[in-house]
Design an enzyme around this catalytic site. Structure first.
Site, mmCIF file in Angstrom:
data_model
loop_
_atom_site.group_PDB
_atom_site.id
_atom_site.type_symbol
_atom_site.label_atom_id
_atom_site.label_comp_id
_atom_site.label_asym_id
_atom_site.label_seq_id
_atom_site.Cartn_x
_atom_site.Cartn_y
_atom_site.Cartn_z
ATOM 1 N N CYS A 78 0.835 -1.154 -0.036
ATOM 2 C CA CYS A 78 0.032 0.210 -0.129
ATOM 3 C C CYS A 78 0.816 1.306 0.031
ATOM 4 C CB CYS A 78 -0.826 0.062 1.395
ATOM 5 S SG CYS A 78 -1.777 1.382 1.318
ATOM 6 N N LYS A 94 1.031 -9.608 -2.359
ATOM 7 C CA LYS A 94 0.712 -8.473 -3.248
ATOM 8 C C LYS A 94 2.121 -7.633 -3.380
ATOM 9 C CE LYS A 94 -2.629 -5.929 -5.407
ATOM 10 N NZ LYS A 94 -4.091 -5.914 -5.557
ATOM 11 N N ILE A 136 -0.483 -5.573 -10.159
ATOM 12 C CA ILE A 136 0.532 -4.881 -9.445
ATOM 13 C C ILE A 136 -0.552 -4.098 -8.390
ATOM 14 C CG2 ILE A 136 2.383 -4.412 -11.043
ATOM 15 C CD1 ILE A 136 0.813 -1.840 -11.906
ATOM 16 N N THR A 150 -1.214 -0.548 -6.513
ATOM 17 C CA THR A 150 -1.278 0.720 -7.127
ATOM 18 C C THR A 150 0.145 1.561 -7.189
ATOM 19 O OG1 THR A 150 -1.575 1.909 -5.061
ATOM 20 C CG2 THR A 150 -3.564 1.302 -6.554
HETATM 21 C C1 DHB Z 1 -5.059 1.669 -0.362
HETATM 22 C C2 DHB Z 1 -4.251 0.443 -0.066
HETATM 23 C C3 DHB Z 1 -3.910 -0.231 -1.270
HETATM 24 O O1 DHB Z 1 -3.148 -1.304 -0.984
HETATM 25 C C4 DHB Z 1 -3.673 0.419 -2.341
HETATM 26 O O2 DHB Z 1 -3.106 -0.053 -3.486
HETATM 27 C C5 DHB Z 1 -4.212 1.615 -2.537
HETATM 28 C C6 DHB Z 1 -5.050 2.111 -1.565
HETATM 29 C C7 DHB Z 1 -5.456 2.260 1.020
HETATM 30 O O3 DHB Z 1 -6.271 1.693 1.524
HETATM 31 O O4 DHB Z 1 -5.167 3.505 0.794
#
Ligand code: DHB
Length: 300
Positions: free
Chosen positions: A128, A163, A189, A191
């Site tokens: 994330c 991930k 992937i 983000t």
């Molecule tokens: C969030 C988490 C993620 O893994 C992502 O790719 C985009 C946003 C989140 O909760 O901020």
């Protein structure tokens, strides 16, 4: 399409709902039955509930969406009490996505899910981009990825998916580290770290300044990364990033993914999901190839 078996699970089709775009499984039932998917992934859950980042947390971009949610979630106890009863009514695979700031909390979450039969696999969200601790801080380091996967694998009775973050120099190396320590599959992937500036206010649009970019804008990057990871590891790949059509899904398969994840398109056009899944099946049949023979075919 005949069923696909990967990491000991049977999938009625290769499509999975990407974590964070499918709530806790029940939010699209006005449009179609979640069993249409081969698997659904739940929003990443932490031991304690999280309220996420302050607003503004979402902004549309050219062919994409930038978000900085910050892993808002209801926490493990409420997930079990409030969401599991609905999930019990489903016939598809359910993947729990786990988020923690510390390795020991990842292990605790993993152990809790060992006892929940309805959860077929767990996915480590170590990618994330929107949190200071955990998240990408794990997934961007070879050493931290390796040691976390090792710890969690020791604790887990379920297939373990990792991930991966695209915000790295060499995603193949991170995939190798995860696979070497026992990951049963990798998903990619997540983000891409990105930013939008409001030129009238002269400030970043998101309160968090940066967010994670998803949607068709990232498709060619995601396809390239799946291609690289296929050359680096032999574990199954769940490929996604901007899937909106049969063609975009097929690109991931030809790059090396055996399973696919749909993210933002769940928001854009939920009723298209069962159509894409059906048309994908028809397209595979038309090629004259067995599905397994198309996986990675672009490497030939
Ligand atoms: C969030 C988490 C993620 O893994 C992502 O790719 C985009 C946003 C989140 O909760 O901020």
């Amino acid at each position: 399409m005949s069923d696909i078996t990967e990491f000991g699970l049977n999938f009625s089709n290769p499509f999975t709902a990407a974590s964070g775009t499918f709530g806790y499984g029940g939010c699209y039932t006005d449009f179609y039955n979640p069993d249409e998917y081969g698997a659904i992934s739940l929003k990443s859950v932490s031991l304690k509930k999280r309220i996420g980042n302050p607003p503004q947390r979402i902004v549309e971009t050219p062919s994409g969406l930038l978000n900085s949610i910050g892993l808002e979630n209801i926490g493990l106890d409420r997930l079990i009490k409030e969401k599991l009863p609905f999930l019990e009514t489903l016939n598809t695979n359910v993947i729990a996505s786990l988020y923690a700031e510390k390795a020991e909390d990842f292990v605790e979450l993993t152990e809790k899910f060992n006892d929940i039969k309805r959860i077929n696999a767990v996915e480590l969200n170590i990618s994330c981009p929107n949190v200071k601790a955990g998240g990408m801080a794990f997934g961007n380091s070879l050493e931290m990825t390796a040691s976390l996967v090792k710890e969690v694998k020791k604790a887990s009775f379920k297939p373990l998916i990792v991930k991966l973050s695209p915000n790295v120099t060499d995603i193949g190396e991170i995939a190798k580290a995860a696979a070497a320590e026992g990951a049963d599959a990798v998903s990619l992937i997540n983000t891409i770290s990105a930013m939008v500036i409001d030129t009238n206010r002269m400030t970043p649009v998101l309160a968090n300044k940066f967010g994670g970019l998803s949607g068709p804008a990232i498709l060619p990057i995601a396809v390239r990364m799946v291609y690289q990871v296929y050359e680096a590891v032999s574990v199954p790949i769940i490929g996604g990033g901007g899937i909106t059509s049969v063609d975009s899904a097929l690109q991931f398969v030809m790059a090396g993914a055996s399973l696919l994840s749909i993210g933002i398109y769940n928001f854009v056009s939920p009723s298209s999901i069962p159509i894409i899944i059906k048309e994908f099946d028809e397209k595979i049949k038309k090629t004259g190839y067995a599905y397994k023979d198309i996986i990675g075919i672009a490497h030939r």
